[in-house]
Scaffold this active site. Structure first.
Site, mmCIF file in Angstrom:
data_model
loop_
_atom_site.group_PDB
_atom_site.id
_atom_site.type_symbol
_atom_site.label_atom_id
_atom_site.label_comp_id
_atom_site.label_asym_id
_atom_site.label_seq_id
_atom_site.Cartn_x
_atom_site.Cartn_y
_atom_site.Cartn_z
ATOM 1 N N LYS A 172 21.534 43.634 -120.982
ATOM 2 C CA LYS A 172 21.458 42.733 -122.138
ATOM 3 C C LYS A 172 22.571 41.671 -122.056
ATOM 4 O O LYS A 172 22.946 41.277 -120.963
ATOM 5 C CB LYS A 172 21.497 43.532 -123.442
ATOM 6 C CG LYS A 172 20.427 44.645 -123.444
ATOM 7 C CD LYS A 172 20.241 45.314 -124.770
ATOM 8 C CE LYS A 172 19.157 46.383 -124.659
ATOM 9 N NZ LYS A 172 18.836 47.028 -125.899
ATOM 10 N N GLU A 207 13.706 42.770 -128.168
ATOM 11 C CA GLU A 207 14.703 41.820 -128.690
ATOM 12 C C GLU A 207 14.229 40.390 -128.485
ATOM 13 O O GLU A 207 14.521 39.512 -129.304
ATOM 14 C CB GLU A 207 16.064 42.078 -128.019
ATOM 15 C CG GLU A 207 16.684 43.356 -128.566
ATOM 16 C CD GLU A 207 17.520 44.140 -127.567
ATOM 17 O OE1 GLU A 207 17.915 43.573 -126.528
ATOM 18 O OE2 GLU A 207 17.776 45.328 -127.829
ATOM 19 N N ASN A 218 19.245 47.855 -118.281
ATOM 20 C CA ASN A 218 19.141 46.537 -118.919
ATOM 21 C C ASN A 218 20.492 46.248 -119.571
ATOM 22 O O ASN A 218 20.813 46.811 -120.612
ATOM 23 C CB ASN A 218 18.011 46.563 -119.957
ATOM 24 C CG ASN A 218 17.937 45.275 -120.748
ATOM 25 O OD1 ASN A 218 18.608 44.281 -120.431
ATOM 26 N ND2 ASN A 218 17.135 45.269 -121.802
ATOM 27 N N SER A 225 17.759 54.569 -126.545
ATOM 28 C CA SER A 225 18.810 55.582 -126.662
ATOM 29 C C SER A 225 18.707 56.677 -125.605
ATOM 30 O O SER A 225 18.956 57.855 -125.900
ATOM 31 C CB SER A 225 18.841 56.174 -128.080
ATOM 32 O OG SER A 225 19.162 55.160 -129.019
ATOM 33 N N GLU A 272 9.202 51.236 -125.281
ATOM 34 C CA GLU A 272 10.477 51.257 -126.007
ATOM 35 C C GLU A 272 10.201 51.171 -127.510
ATOM 36 O O GLU A 272 10.020 50.066 -128.044
ATOM 37 C CB GLU A 272 11.344 50.068 -125.592
ATOM 38 C CG GLU A 272 11.708 50.072 -124.135
ATOM 39 C CD GLU A 272 13.020 49.316 -123.889
ATOM 40 O OE1 GLU A 272 13.941 49.928 -123.343
ATOM 41 O OE2 GLU A 272 13.126 48.141 -124.274
ATOM 42 N N GLY A 283 19.140 51.303 -129.355
ATOM 43 C CA GLY A 283 20.511 51.094 -129.826
ATOM 44 C C GLY A 283 20.851 51.833 -131.101
ATOM 45 O O GLY A 283 21.871 51.565 -131.725
ATOM 46 N N HIS A 324 10.747 42.124 -123.797
ATOM 47 C CA HIS A 324 11.618 43.098 -124.474
ATOM 48 C C HIS A 324 11.537 42.873 -125.987
ATOM 49 O O HIS A 324 11.414 41.735 -126.441
ATOM 50 C CB HIS A 324 13.060 42.941 -123.972
ATOM 51 C CG HIS A 324 13.919 44.070 -124.427
ATOM 52 N ND1 HIS A 324 14.471 44.115 -125.683
ATOM 53 C CD2 HIS A 324 14.291 45.221 -123.814
ATOM 54 C CE1 HIS A 324 15.141 45.251 -125.816
ATOM 55 N NE2 HIS A 324 15.057 45.934 -124.695
HETATM 56 P P1 13P Z 1 19.533 51.467 -125.643
HETATM 57 O O1 13P Z 1 19.466 52.404 -124.447
HETATM 58 O O2 13P Z 1 20.889 50.908 -125.867
HETATM 59 O O3 13P Z 1 18.937 52.114 -126.855
HETATM 60 O O4 13P Z 1 18.604 50.209 -125.288
HETATM 61 C C1 13P Z 1 17.330 50.429 -124.826
HETATM 62 C C2 13P Z 1 16.764 49.143 -124.354
HETATM 63 O O5 13P Z 1 16.475 48.252 -125.142
HETATM 64 C C3 13P Z 1 16.586 48.955 -122.902
HETATM 65 O O6 13P Z 1 15.827 47.824 -122.646
#
Ligand code: 13P
Length: 252
Positions: free
Chosen positions: A11, A97, A9, A213, A167, A173, A95
């Site tokens: 982003k 976010e 992903n 992560s 997740e 992150g 997601h």
């Molecule tokens: P990270 O791997 O940067 O923690 O992000 C995970 C994520 O949100 C994948 O959709």
């Protein structure tokens, strides 16, 4: 046996030329890898360019979001048909976010999931608790709410086309990964929810990814858990070497 599924992903990252370069790197590094489904999810603006690179490769394309209407007066939105048209096979839906910053709800996740399935796009439905939820002992309650809300009214056949991504928000992150045991526990719980809503047989076929992560040095241990069928990778998917390493770690 469920085929592992690793999705990057990206982003809000990468111009078109950066996206092409990253995809070329991944394509080269995973060219000989079989028995893993590899997915990249660039921004909308890079989908067409990335698709041109991955045609006739073992990499699939995903979008990071979709709207549930196919056309009309919905300024700024992208439809399932448009995603199909540009070469997407998958779409990430719900997601954390998007839930946090863009008012995504279980209802909108469900509408998007149904619209995607109707258009033959496979949804990757994201679920996961915040740290406060976990600390208050509410992880299962949140997961139940996200899973049942997301898959509401899907037929058994539609359920089989979905991927669930667990997740935990506190692991995204932050460099704080769920322990393999924590991931496995929630994945088992998600499978149980699917089994209750459908059958054991269906639950055993649905793939459940872990995200939060995931890095080259922790991927193998997470992927070795019996109910962890792959990863949804953020930061580490932005470099071809680290993403390819994670892809290779997922082979069971
Ligand atoms: P990270 O791997 O940067 O923690 O992000 C995970 C994520 O949100 C994948 O959709």
């Amino acid at each position: 046996m469920r085929t592992p599924i690793i999705a990057g992903n990206w982003k809000l990252n990468n111009t078109i030329s950066e996206a092409i370069e990253l995809t070329q790197g991944i394509k080269r590094l995973v060219a000989d890898t079989t028995d893993v489904e590899v997915i990249v999810a660039p921004t909308f603006t890079a989908l067409a360019a990335v698709y041109a690179v991955i045609q006739e490769s073992n990499i699939c394309l995903a979008a990071q979001d979709v709207y549930w209407e196919n056309n009309g007066a919905f300024t700024g939105e992208i439809s399932p048909t448009m995603l199909k048209d540009v070469g997407c096979e998958y779409v990430i839906i719900g997601h954390s976010e998007r839930r946090q910053f863009f008012a995504e709800t279980n209802e909108s996740v469900n509408l998007k999931t149904k619209a995607a399935l109707t258009t033959d796009l496979k949804p990757i439905i994201c679920v996961g608790e915040h740290l406060e939820d976990r600390e208050a002992g509410n992880t299962e309650k949140i997961i139940e709410d996200h899973v049942s809300g997301g898959i509401k009214d899907l037929s058994a056949e539609q359920m089989l086309s979905c991927v669930i991504a667990y997740e935990p928000v506190w692991a995204i992150g932050t460099g704080k990964t769920a322990t393999p045991k924590q991931a496995q526990e929630v994945h088992v719980y998600i499978r149980q929810l699917i089994s209750e809503a459908y059958t054991d047989e269906i639950a055993n076929q649905v793939r459940i990814q872990y995200g939060g992560s995931v890095k080259p040095d922790n991927a193998a241990e997470l992927m070795s858990q019996p109910d962890v069928d792959g990863a949804l990778v953020g930061g580490a998917s932005l470099q071809a070497e680290s993403f390819a390493h994670i892809v290779k770690s997922s082979i069971k």
